[in-house]
Scaffold this active site. Structure first.
Site, PDB file in Angstrom:
ATOM      1  N   MET A 110      42.480  24.619  23.746  1.00 57.75           N
ATOM      2  CA  MET A 110      42.061  26.028  23.884  1.00 57.75           C
ATOM      3  C   MET A 110      40.678  26.161  24.518  1.00 57.75           C
ATOM      4  SD  MET A 110      43.272  28.187  20.660  1.00 57.75           S
ATOM      5  CE  MET A 110      44.923  28.109  20.020  1.00 57.75           C
ATOM      6  N   LYS A 140      35.303  38.257  14.789  1.00 58.50           N
ATOM      7  CA  LYS A 140      36.696  38.742  14.795  1.00 58.50           C
ATOM      8  C   LYS A 140      37.131  39.295  13.434  1.00 58.50           C
ATOM      9  CE  LYS A 140      38.201  35.874  18.635  1.00 58.50           C
ATOM     10  NZ  LYS A 140      39.131  34.876  19.155  1.00 58.50           N
ATOM     11  N   ASN A 199      44.692  19.751   9.855  1.00 56.22           N
ATOM     12  CA  ASN A 199      43.299  20.204   9.794  1.00 56.22           C
ATOM     13  C   ASN A 199      42.488  19.310   8.878  1.00 56.22           C
ATOM     14  OD1 ASN A 199      41.370  22.164  10.673  1.00 56.22           O
ATOM     15  ND2 ASN A 199      41.295  22.933   8.574  1.00 56.22           N
ATOM     16  N   ARG A 200      41.196  19.194   9.190  1.00 56.58           N
ATOM     17  CA  ARG A 200      40.296  18.381   8.356  1.00 56.58           C
ATOM     18  C   ARG A 200      40.265  18.929   6.921  1.00 56.58           C
ATOM     19  NH1 ARG A 200      34.104  18.651  10.094  1.00 56.58           N
ATOM     20  NH2 ARG A 200      34.599  20.852   9.768  1.00 56.58           N
ATOM     21  N   THR A 201      40.096  20.250   6.790  1.00 54.04           N
ATOM     22  CA  THR A 201      40.025  20.865   5.461  1.00 54.04           C
ATOM     23  C   THR A 201      41.420  21.386   5.122  1.00 54.04           C
ATOM     24  OG1 THR A 201      37.789  21.537   6.054  1.00 54.04           O
ATOM     25  CG2 THR A 201      38.726  22.550   4.081  1.00 54.04           C
TER      26      THR A 201
HETATM   27  P1  NDP Z   1      36.548  28.037  13.999  1.00 53.77           P
HETATM   28  O1  NDP Z   1      35.117  27.693  13.744  1.00 53.77           O
HETATM   29  O2  NDP Z   1      37.151  29.214  13.316  1.00 53.77           O
HETATM   30  O3  NDP Z   1      37.480  26.769  13.600  1.00 53.77           O
HETATM   31  C1  NDP Z   1      37.096  25.479  13.980  1.00 53.77           C
HETATM   32  C2  NDP Z   1      38.207  24.467  13.680  1.00 53.77           C
HETATM   33  O4  NDP Z   1      37.773  23.190  14.169  1.00 53.77           O
HETATM   34  C3  NDP Z   1      38.495  24.300  12.194  1.00 53.77           C
HETATM   35  O5  NDP Z   1      39.863  24.035  12.003  1.00 53.77           O
HETATM   36  C4  NDP Z   1      37.653  23.065  11.850  1.00 53.77           C
HETATM   37  O6  NDP Z   1      38.148  22.328  10.753  1.00 53.77           O
HETATM   38  C5  NDP Z   1      37.829  22.239  13.110  1.00 53.77           C
HETATM   39  N1  NDP Z   1      36.718  21.278  13.206  1.00 53.77           N
HETATM   40  C6  NDP Z   1      35.424  21.544  13.500  1.00 53.77           C
HETATM   41  N2  NDP Z   1      34.695  20.403  13.460  1.00 53.77           N
HETATM   42  C7  NDP Z   1      35.572  19.413  13.127  1.00 53.77           C
HETATM   43  C8  NDP Z   1      35.421  18.008  12.934  1.00 53.77           C
HETATM   44  N3  NDP Z   1      34.232  17.391  13.069  1.00 53.77           N
HETATM   45  N4  NDP Z   1      36.525  17.285  12.640  1.00 53.77           N
HETATM   46  C9  NDP Z   1      37.749  17.883  12.498  1.00 53.77           C
HETATM   47  N5  NDP Z   1      37.942  19.216  12.659  1.00 53.77           N
HETATM   48  C10 NDP Z   1      36.863  19.963  12.975  1.00 53.77           C
HETATM   49  O7  NDP Z   1      36.674  28.135  15.596  1.00 53.77           O
HETATM   50  P2  NDP Z   1      37.764  28.971  16.401  1.00 53.77           P
HETATM   51  O8  NDP Z   1      39.057  28.742  15.743  1.00 53.77           O
HETATM   52  O9  NDP Z   1      37.301  30.351  16.597  1.00 53.77           O
HETATM   53  O10 NDP Z   1      37.719  28.274  17.851  1.00 53.77           O
HETATM   54  C11 NDP Z   1      38.320  26.997  18.085  1.00 53.77           C
HETATM   55  C12 NDP Z   1      38.335  26.696  19.584  1.00 53.77           C
HETATM   56  O11 NDP Z   1      39.212  27.571  20.267  1.00 53.77           O
HETATM   57  C13 NDP Z   1      36.985  26.803  20.272  1.00 53.77           C
HETATM   58  O12 NDP Z   1      36.862  25.705  21.154  1.00 53.77           O
HETATM   59  C14 NDP Z   1      37.082  28.096  21.058  1.00 53.77           C
HETATM   60  O13 NDP Z   1      36.265  28.077  22.203  1.00 53.77           O
HETATM   61  C15 NDP Z   1      38.554  28.067  21.423  1.00 53.77           C
HETATM   62  N6  NDP Z   1      39.117  29.404  21.738  1.00 53.77           N
HETATM   63  C16 NDP Z   1      39.587  29.615  23.003  1.00 53.77           C
HETATM   64  C17 NDP Z   1      40.140  30.836  23.339  1.00 53.77           C
HETATM   65  C18 NDP Z   1      40.656  31.039  24.731  1.00 53.77           C
HETATM   66  O14 NDP Z   1      40.952  32.200  25.097  1.00 53.77           O
HETATM   67  N7  NDP Z   1      40.836  29.993  25.498  1.00 53.77           N
HETATM   68  C19 NDP Z   1      40.215  31.955  22.382  1.00 53.77           C
HETATM   69  C20 NDP Z   1      39.707  31.617  21.065  1.00 53.77           C
HETATM   70  C21 NDP Z   1      39.165  30.389  20.768  1.00 53.77           C
HETATM   71  P3  NDP Z   1      37.704  22.690   9.239  1.00 53.77           P
HETATM   72  O15 NDP Z   1      38.591  23.823   8.818  1.00 53.77           O
HETATM   73  O16 NDP Z   1      37.939  21.437   8.503  1.00 53.77           O
HETATM   74  O17 NDP Z   1      36.251  23.095   9.295  1.00 53.77           O
END
Ligand code: NDP
Length: 282
Positions: free
Chosen positions: A225, A75, A161-163
């Site tokens: 989501m 994206k 958020n974690r981070t």
């Molecule tokens: P990203 O990889 O950009 O972000 C992931 C997020 O999850 C970050 O905030 C990350 O935190 C957090 N995270 C991951 N692992 C952990 C953990 N172990 N503990 C705590 N927090 C954690 O992913 P996206 O934002 O692109 O996607 C997120 C979700 O949204 C997915 O499930 C995707 O399928 C869904 N989605 C659904 C859509 C729909 O149309 N329904 C459209 C777009 C996305 P940190 O910053 O700390 O790493």
């Protein structure tokens, strides 16, 4: 023959790109909209790895492609590779769709937030105005929906958020849009929310955000989501166990954002309910 696309003459050609891409339901959704609206189109999945988007886009345009849906991890690259940017894509620096104009310029847009808000308001009858919202996660999906959530004038929108540095970056970017705050999971106030939205990727691996169940009241609605055929995810099951008033997965968001893209590409607003129902029974 191109490296990424094999576009035969005939119907207008669209695709969804990302990596991995085999799981994407976008082709089924767009083809169903096409049948419903009497519009012939080709819509395929194309696997494009990170750091290859710009060359793939050049080939897509040269081969006569008309529009693309864009998913993880492309994206940001898609936004940067496009010639023009709609304001809602510019706000987030990410594109989830791209349109090839008559003059072959490429226009980046982001309709993820539109999809989420339409699903919440129209399909689930969840009012956002003057409500307390908690958004879990600060990645691409969270960033993409914040402007649309703020447009609904919630009383506050808290990002956990974690981070934390990533959550603070989002606050800086969107602070003018409304009452927006970043709070560590461990420091969330001992208070409840009207709506909790899981925008972390944890559901993909069956994980749970480190959330205190005290944030769920008997009137709290919860949204993940992530989506599944039966509408259940680990996060939503956890919310139900802790007494949430209602739980919804992200299938409606996916279908509603596809409908927004379809209407931009074809000038017709498709009906989403029958397409959602068909995806649920698979
Ligand atoms: P990203 O990889 O950009 O972000 C992931 C997020 O999850 C970050 O905030 C990350 O935190 C957090 N995270 C991951 N692992 C952990 C953990 N172990 N503990 C705590 N927090 C954690 O992913 P996206 O934002 O692109 O996607 C997120 C979700 O949204 C997915 O499930 C995707 O399928 C869904 N989605 C659904 C859509 C729909 O149309 N329904 C459209 C777009 C996305 P940190 O910053 O700390 O790493």
């Amino acid at each position: 023959m191109g490296k990424w696309f094999h576009i035969p003459p005939g119907d207008p050609y669209f695709c969804v790109v990302g990596s991995p891409i085999a799981h994407s339901k976008s082709p089924e959704i767009h083809q169903a909209f096409g049948r419903q609206c009497g519009i012939s189109l080709r819509y395929e999945r194309v696997e494009i790895p990170a750091n290859s988007f710009a060359s793939a886009l050049a080939e897509f345009v040269a081969s006569g492609g008309r529009g693309m849906s864009i998913t993880v991890p492309l994206k940001g690259e898609a936004y940067r590779a496009a010639s023009d940017h709609r304001p809602r894509a510019a706000l987030t620096g990410a594109a989830n769709m791209l349109t090839v104009a008559e003059d072959r310029r490429t226009v980046a847009d982001n309709v993820d937030g539109t999809g989420l808000v339409r699903d919440l308001l129209s399909n689930h009858k969840i009012n956002l105005s003057a409500r307390r919202l908690l958004l879990l996660g600060a990645g691409g999906a969270a960033s993409g929906v914040i402007p649309s959530l703020l447009e609904q004038n919630p009383s506050e929108l808290i990002i956990a958020n974690r981070t934390m540095v990533k959550a603070h970056e989002l606050i800086e970017r969107f602070r003018e849009g409304g009452d927006l705050r970043a709070i560590d999971y461990a420091k969330l106030p001992h208070d409840t929310y009207d709506l909790i939205i899981n925008a972390t990727s944890l559901s993909l691996t069956g994980g749970l955000p480190p959330l205190d169940p005290a944030v769920i009241a008997r009137s709290t609605r919860c949204y993940d989501m992530m989506y599944s055929t039966d509408g259940r995810t680990r996060f939503l099951d956890w919310c139900t166990e802790h007494g949430a008033a209602g739980c919804s997965d992200g299938l409606g968001m996916l279908v509603e954002q596809a409908a927004a893209a379809f209407s931009i590409w074809h000038g017709v607003e498709p009906e989403t309910a029958p397409v959602m129902a068909a995806l649920r029974v698979r």
